[in-house]
Write a protein that holds these residues in place. Structure first.
Motif, PDB file in Angstrom:
ATOM      1  N   LEU A 193      43.472  26.474  -3.621  1.00 21.42           N
ATOM      2  CA  LEU A 193      43.179  24.819  -4.342  1.00 21.42           C
ATOM      3  C   LEU A 193      43.776  24.423  -5.687  1.00 21.42           C
ATOM      4  N   ASP A 194      44.723  23.978  -5.636  1.00 19.65           N
ATOM      5  CA  ASP A 194      45.646  23.643  -7.280  1.00 19.65           C
ATOM      6  C   ASP A 194      45.571  24.318  -7.515  1.00 19.65           C
ATOM      7  N   GLU A 218      43.222  17.855   1.125  1.00 19.23           N
ATOM      8  CA  GLU A 218      43.793  18.369  -0.038  1.00 19.23           C
ATOM      9  C   GLU A 218      45.448  19.195   1.197  1.00 19.23           C
ATOM     10  N   ARG A 219      45.226  19.158   2.950  1.00 25.30           N
ATOM     11  CA  ARG A 219      47.206  19.715   2.905  1.00 25.30           C
ATOM     12  C   ARG A 219      47.896  18.624   3.201  1.00 25.30           C
ATOM     13  N   HIS A 245      40.234  18.138   6.119  1.00 21.05           N
ATOM     14  CA  HIS A 245      41.179  18.881   5.360  1.00 21.05           C
ATOM     15  C   HIS A 245      42.359  18.252   3.805  1.00 21.05           C
ATOM     16  N   ALA A 305      47.305  24.627  -1.712  1.00 19.49           N
ATOM     17  CA  ALA A 305      46.736  22.914  -1.240  1.00 19.49           C
ATOM     18  C   ALA A 305      46.317  21.918  -2.389  1.00 19.49           C
ATOM     19  N   PHE A 306      46.606  20.795  -2.834  1.00 22.79           N
ATOM     20  CA  PHE A 306      46.220  19.953  -4.091  1.00 22.79           C
ATOM     21  C   PHE A 306      44.918  18.584  -3.836  1.00 22.79           C
ATOM     22  N   ARG A 307      44.482  18.707  -4.017  1.00 24.64           N
ATOM     23  CA  ARG A 307      42.844  17.477  -3.855  1.00 24.64           C
ATOM     24  C   ARG A 307      43.980  16.432  -4.392  1.00 24.64           C
ATOM     25  N   ALA A 308      44.964  16.605  -5.171  1.00 21.34           N
ATOM     26  CA  ALA A 308      45.610  15.291  -5.458  1.00 21.34           C
ATOM     27  C   ALA A 308      45.927  14.480  -4.142  1.00 21.34           C
ATOM     28  N   ALA A 314      45.120  13.975  -1.513  1.00 20.89           N
ATOM     29  CA  ALA A 314      43.735  13.185  -0.438  1.00 20.89           C
ATOM     30  C   ALA A 314      43.933  11.525  -0.697  1.00 20.89           C
TER      31      ALA A 314
END
Length: 518
Positions: free
Chosen positions: A129-130, A433-434, A431, A451-454, A456
């Motif tokens: 993540l991130d 975040e994907r 998921h 992957a990026f939480r943003a 979402a």
């Protein structure tokens, strides 16, 4: 079974034998019907595109989603006048009609052979993540937008970023400090852009939703001042839902040739437009719908640019039109790769991943805004390696639900190509975040995923590369594709404001990590 017979009354034995005989008989009929259905499917369903194996979709989706839509296309007689008149007059159907009886055998074949549900995607490795070298932040906090971004282009000379918002039918101009400089309203959504010193050529789609109306156009906008545009005239008109345009190299500044992907719906084309007098003459290279993107590249080593194009919309394929040496392209196209009609082709680019000088294909599939809107394990990004003779085979696949677009570059300066992938239809429940995946190249077709939480915050489609922070490494701008707002506009005529329509992945790779290019 013999042991059981000895303990059963004679009448029970007779009844059991009768049931068994009937079961065997029905199973045999089912096998015969399934065999007949497969044979018919390979004849009729594969007449227009690659044969779709039943395993590509689950039973429910075949039976209630795809097959009812395909029934008219294979020529099954409509059961009512309403059904007959409601069909699009532009819909291509087989010249040899199939009977209702044979169609039912095809339906039975897919119903019997398809799985109850599709398997989940199995990733080669779990994304981290991130990534710290690529923090994701809103591009312009508080930006008023529908979140339906259909155009994202960077002018590195003027240091401007052009954003087309389909829900608002606007073209917005930002500077490299991410400040909005101007907004103009268009007659229809902007879908592509050609940048010149004193003007822009804006490809306007006409109607964004699937349709067969020739309402698209290529419009010239002159710069009245640095960031002020005014309409100067229509260059091309009567385009079939155009989605991509490029100019051919020419010495004539005002009379250049254009190639346009006119995606359309039931009808469409890939066309070359040549200037003739005060107008343009259309030369159709391929008259089928679904042309979505192309690249001009010398594929055969003769020094002349050939045309490689991606088609979706049924017959999903990547084709090569060789340069004919006389200012045009061969009428005979060569298929480089072909995919099943449910793959949902979205994007491709030509890149050299193994350094042999022959361009490989980066192929993206994940369109799910159709008759089979389920999570598909075969969605994702693939690298098809070129053997040097333009024969391609898959060397790499990373599964990504709803994969939409890639941006390929050496983003961290280590001499290896990386891939950023966006998704319109990620697995929001498991998921979200994907929705944006960064694949850091490790060499030899190996990648480390992030992957990026943003991600979402929305669904993501378009990308653009720009050096916004003035260092040696490119940043990435990502545009949203809010499918929910598209549906709201279709139902109610308006969209809700999108919280985050644009993301910026700011490249913070340290300068000292850069290595000499390979």
């Amino acid at each position: 079974m013999i042991a059981l017979v000895g303990t059963m009354p004679l009448r029970s034995v007779e009844r059991s034998v009768l049931v068994l005989s009937l079961t065997v008989s029905i199973a045999g009929c089912d096998r015969v019907r399934s065999h007949q259905g497969e044979s018919l499917a390979r004849t009729y369903c594969a007449a227009c595109h690659e044969f779709p194996d039943p395993s590509l979709l689950d039973k429910k989706t075949w039976q209630s989603g795809v097959l009812p839509r395909m029934k008219a296309r294979v020529g099954v007689q409509a059961k009512s006048l309403y059904d007959e008149t409601s069909q699009s007059p532009y819909m291509v159907t087989l010249s040899s009609r199939i009977s209702e009886k044979d169609w039912n055998k095809i339906v039975a074949y897919y119903r019997e052979q398809a799985p109850n549900e599709l398997p989940s995607q199995s990733l080669p490795s779990e994304p981290t993540l991130d990534p710290p070298f690529f923090p994701a932040v809103p591009f312009s906090p508080g930006l008023k937008s529908s979140g339906i971004i259909t155009l994202l282009k960077v002018d590195s000379v003027r240091e401007r970023i052009y954003v087309g918002d389909a829900g608002l039918s606007t073209l917005q101009i930002f500077d490299f400090n991410r400040r909005i400089r101007s907004t103009i309203r268009l007659s229809s959504p902007a879908i592509d852009l050609i940048i010149h010193k004193d003007h822009l050529l804006v490809l306007e789609v006409g109607i964004l939703d699937p349709n067969d109306q020739a309402r698209g156009s290529l419009v010239r906008y002159d710069f009245a001042s640095t960031d002020s545009l005014r309409v100067a005239g229509v260059v091309l008109e009567s385009l079939l839902r155009p989605v991509f345009v490029r100019e051919l190299p020419s010495d004539a500044a005002d009379r250049r040739e254009f190639i346009v992907c006119e995606y359309g719906n039931n009808q469409g084309r890939l066309a070359l437009y040549r200037p003739v007098g005060n107008d343009y003459q259309r030369e159709v290279l391929d008259g089928s719908p679904g042309a979505i993107r192309f690249e001009l590249r010398d594929m055969n080593g003769d020094g002349a640019p050939d045309l490689v194009a991606l088609f979706a919309q049924g017959d999903e394929r990547i084709v090569l039109f060789e340069n004919d040496g006389h200012g045009g392209f061969s009428e005979k196209e060569r298929t480089l790769a072909r995919f099943p009609p449910v793959y949902g082709s979205m994007h491709f680019s030509l890149e050299d991943f193994n350094g042999d000088g022959a361009p490989d294909i980066v192929y993206v599939n994940g369109d799910n805004f159709d008759y089979s809107s389920i999570l598909k394990p075969y969605h994702g990004v693939r690298i098809l390696e070129n053997d040097g003779q333009n024969n391609f085979r898959e060397k790499f696949f990373f599964p990504i639900y709803g994969a939409a677009r890639t941006e390929v570059d050496d983003f961290d300066g280590d001499g290896r190509l990386d891939i950023l992938v966006t998704s319109d239809f990620s697995d929001f429940k498991q998921h979200p975040e994907r929705g944006i995946i960064f694949l850091k190249g490790l060499g030899d077709y190996k990648f480390r995923p992030f992957a990026f939480r943003a991600a979402a915050a929305n669904q993501w489609n378009l990308t653009a590369v720009a050096h916004l922070n003035k260092n040696a490494f490119p940043d990435i701008i990502v545009g949203a594709m809010d499918i929910g707002n598209i549906a709201r506009i279709q139902r109610r005529g308006y969209a809700q404001p999108a919280a985050i329509p644009l993301l910026l992945l700011e490249n913070r790779v340290p300068e000292h990590s850069r290595v000499a290019p390979r």
